[in-house]
Write a protein that holds these residues in place. Structure first.
Motif, mmCIF file in Angstrom:
data_model
loop_
_atom_site.group_PDB
_atom_site.id
_atom_site.type_symbol
_atom_site.label_atom_id
_atom_site.label_comp_id
_atom_site.label_asym_id
_atom_site.label_seq_id
_atom_site.Cartn_x
_atom_site.Cartn_y
_atom_site.Cartn_z
ATOM 1 N N SER A 58 0.820 -1.205 0.000
ATOM 2 C CA SER A 58 0.000 0.000 0.000
ATOM 3 C C SER A 58 0.857 1.259 0.000
ATOM 4 O O SER A 58 0.459 2.285 -0.547
ATOM 5 C CB SER A 58 -0.933 0.004 1.213
ATOM 6 N N ARG A 59 2.047 1.171 0.607
ATOM 7 C CA ARG A 59 2.920 2.341 0.645
ATOM 8 C C ARG A 59 3.549 2.630 -0.710
ATOM 9 O O ARG A 59 3.973 3.753 -0.964
ATOM 10 C CB ARG A 59 4.020 2.121 1.693
ATOM 11 N N ARG A 60 3.609 1.618 -1.557
ATOM 12 C CA ARG A 60 4.163 1.824 -2.892
ATOM 13 C C ARG A 60 3.280 2.722 -3.739
ATOM 14 O O ARG A 60 3.747 3.311 -4.717
ATOM 15 C CB ARG A 60 4.342 0.479 -3.589
ATOM 16 N N VAL A 61 2.009 2.838 -3.388
ATOM 17 C CA VAL A 61 1.094 3.661 -4.181
ATOM 18 C C VAL A 61 1.497 5.138 -4.115
ATOM 19 O O VAL A 61 1.455 5.850 -5.122
ATOM 20 C CB VAL A 61 -0.355 3.467 -3.693
ATOM 21 N N GLY A 62 1.895 5.587 -2.926
ATOM 22 C CA GLY A 62 2.347 6.973 -2.802
ATOM 23 C C GLY A 62 3.560 7.254 -3.664
ATOM 24 O O GLY A 62 3.657 8.304 -4.325
ATOM 25 N N PHE A 125 -3.312 16.173 -7.932
ATOM 26 C CA PHE A 125 -4.703 15.923 -7.523
ATOM 27 C C PHE A 125 -4.923 14.436 -7.237
ATOM 28 O O PHE A 125 -5.599 14.083 -6.260
ATOM 29 C CB PHE A 125 -5.656 16.404 -8.610
ATOM 30 N N LEU A 126 -4.367 13.554 -8.068
ATOM 31 C CA LEU A 126 -4.499 12.118 -7.827
ATOM 32 C C LEU A 126 -3.830 11.714 -6.520
ATOM 33 O O LEU A 126 -4.341 10.863 -5.779
ATOM 34 C CB LEU A 126 -3.885 11.335 -8.992
ATOM 35 N N HIS A 127 -2.684 12.330 -6.234
ATOM 36 C CA HIS A 127 -1.996 12.046 -4.971
ATOM 37 C C HIS A 127 -2.861 12.481 -3.786
ATOM 38 O O HIS A 127 -2.955 11.776 -2.767
ATOM 39 C CB HIS A 127 -0.653 12.751 -4.946
ATOM 40 N N ALA A 128 -3.497 13.645 -3.916
ATOM 41 C CA ALA A 128 -4.391 14.113 -2.853
ATOM 42 C C ALA A 128 -5.595 13.184 -2.712
ATOM 43 O O ALA A 128 -6.050 12.889 -1.590
ATOM 44 C CB ALA A 128 -4.853 15.535 -3.167
ATOM 45 N N LEU A 143 -9.596 0.964 -3.311
ATOM 46 C CA LEU A 143 -9.115 2.298 -3.662
ATOM 47 C C LEU A 143 -7.636 2.474 -3.364
ATOM 48 O O LEU A 143 -7.006 3.397 -3.902
ATOM 49 C CB LEU A 143 -9.924 3.358 -2.904
ATOM 50 N N ARG A 144 -7.069 1.629 -2.510
ATOM 51 C CA ARG A 144 -5.662 1.748 -2.141
ATOM 52 C C ARG A 144 -4.786 0.681 -2.777
ATOM 53 O O ARG A 144 -3.608 0.579 -2.456
ATOM 54 C CB ARG A 144 -5.537 1.692 -0.611
ATOM 55 N N GLN A 145 -5.356 -0.090 -3.701
ATOM 56 C CA GLN A 145 -4.577 -1.116 -4.369
ATOM 57 C C GLN A 145 -3.668 -0.520 -5.434
ATOM 58 O O GLN A 145 -4.008 0.472 -6.085
ATOM 59 C CB GLN A 145 -5.502 -2.164 -5.006
ATOM 60 N N PHE A 146 -2.519 -1.142 -5.615
ATOM 61 C CA PHE A 146 -1.518 -0.645 -6.557
ATOM 62 C C PHE A 146 -2.039 -0.689 -7.991
ATOM 63 O O PHE A 146 -1.903 0.277 -8.749
ATOM 64 C CB PHE A 146 -0.239 -1.479 -6.419
ATOM 65 N N ASN A 149 -4.658 2.041 -8.780
ATOM 66 C CA ASN A 149 -4.077 3.375 -8.980
ATOM 67 C C ASN A 149 -3.311 3.471 -10.290
ATOM 68 O O ASN A 149 -3.235 4.556 -10.878
ATOM 69 C CB ASN A 149 -3.171 3.715 -7.803
ATOM 70 N N ILE A 150 -2.754 2.353 -10.772
ATOM 71 C CA ILE A 150 -2.124 2.366 -12.090
ATOM 72 C C ILE A 150 -3.170 2.647 -13.172
ATOM 73 O O ILE A 150 -2.952 3.451 -14.084
ATOM 74 C CB ILE A 150 -1.400 1.028 -12.357
#
Length: 337
Positions: A58-62, A125-128, A143-146, A149-150
């Motif tokens: 999950s931290r890789r998404v940031g 905006f996507l990061h926010a 919503l928090r899956q890698f 978000n890709i």
């Protein structure tokens, strides 16, 4: 390339100043690209190192959204670099012809510049939005899956490409700068770019973070959640700083447009100042991204630490005792956030 003036000495001085601005812009653009490429390479390396760790997925998404932002910054800086090189070429070779109709590659360069510029705001905006999902919608893991978000980033790229199509048709060739751009006198293009590319994503960023702040004020429960919310508040303040830097970068065009509106004429150095201020803003944005994201700083430090560890392993091949000392470093220390 400047038109003839009634004062030849003044015209020559302006041309020299414009050439100096262009050279400085090229140097700053090269510095920004090298800095961003080094950061991007470390982010990719760090992402590969964390790929096998399930607790850190999950931290890789940031880091994924930060990587997307840096790609847009590199793309935008590269377009300004190419535009400045064309301008410098036109300053030294003044016999180039006027283009009655802008060529395709000339329009493409202006379109890419607008697309990457819009992508920077959209990526922030996507990061926010991801931080909003992690804080407010913490129970919805999708919503928090890698991979999710890709897909979101891919949709973001498609949207900015579509929105940049009108810029292609409104591009005009500037003979004084030797590249295609949207004229300051083109009110429709100025309003379209300001609202679609800047105002909407920046407003969305502020709305998202205001929702996060209101949510945190109403949910002060466990000590662990309190600690995480305090960390998010600090991050929000830093990201607001990043938004201010982005707005300062975009304000260069607004200031020059207002000066043209007041003075009823365009200064000869307006487009040179625009490119210079935009590249300075992009360099500032690259540095600010490091300051607003502790994950980025940790990723860079940990990749550097791993390289030193590998280098020490190679140097200590003939010494088993030194190899044991190096290998005894816990993996949790290397990969822990």
């Amino acid at each position: 390339m400047f038109n003839a003036s009634h004062n030849p000495s003044l015209n020559e001085d302006l041309k020299n100043v414009a050439t100096i601005f262009t050279i400085v812009t090229i140097l700053l653009a090269l510095l920004t690209i090298l800095l961003d490429l080094s950061i991007l390479a470390r982010l990719i390396c760090h992402g590969k190192l964390r790929k096998c760790m399930s607790r850190s997925k999950s931290r890789r998404v940031g880091l994924l959204h930060s990587t997307n932002t840096y790609i847009h910054v590199i793309g935008c800086t590269t377009t300004f670099l190419l535009m400045s090189i064309r301008t410098l070429f036109g300053d030294f070779y003044t016999d180039n012809k006027f283009e009655s109709v802008p060529s395709r590659h000339c329009r493409l360069l202006n379109c890419l510049m607008s697309m990457f510029s819009a992508g920077i705001y959209g990526s922030c905006f996507l990061h926010a939005l991801f931080r909003f999902w992690r804080t407010v919608k913490s129970k919805q893991r999708l919503l928090r899956q890698f991979t999710y978000n890709i897909r979101l980033i891919i949709v973001h790229w498609i949207i900015i490409m579509i929105l940049s199509i009108p810029v292609w048709f409104r591009s005009v060739y500037l003979s004084s700068e030797n590249y295609c751009f949207n004229r300051f006198s083109d009110t429709w293009s100025s309003v379209y770019i300001s609202i679609i590319f800047v105002a909407i994503p920046v407003s969305g960023i502020f709305i998202v973070y205001m929702e996060i702040v209101f949510y945190m004020k109403q949910h002060w429960q466990s000590r662990e959640r309190l600690r995480r919310m305090k960390r998010d508040v600090i991050t929000i303040k830093r990201i607001i700083l990043l938004v201010i830097v982005l707005l300062a970068t975009s304000s260069a065009a607004i200031i020059l447009w207002l000066l043209m509106f007041v003075q009823k004429r365009m200064h000869r150095l307006s487009y040179r100042l625009l490119c210079f201020m935009a590249v300075v803003g992009l360099l500032t944005c690259s540095v600010t991204l490091l300051s607003v994201s502790p994950q980025l700083r940790r990723a860079i430090k940990l990749t550097a630490h791993r390289r030193k560890r590998e280098h020490s392993n190679n140097d200590s091949v003939g010494s088993p005792s030194e190899m044991n000392v190096v290998d005894s470093i816990p993996l949790n220390y290397v990969f822990n956030f």
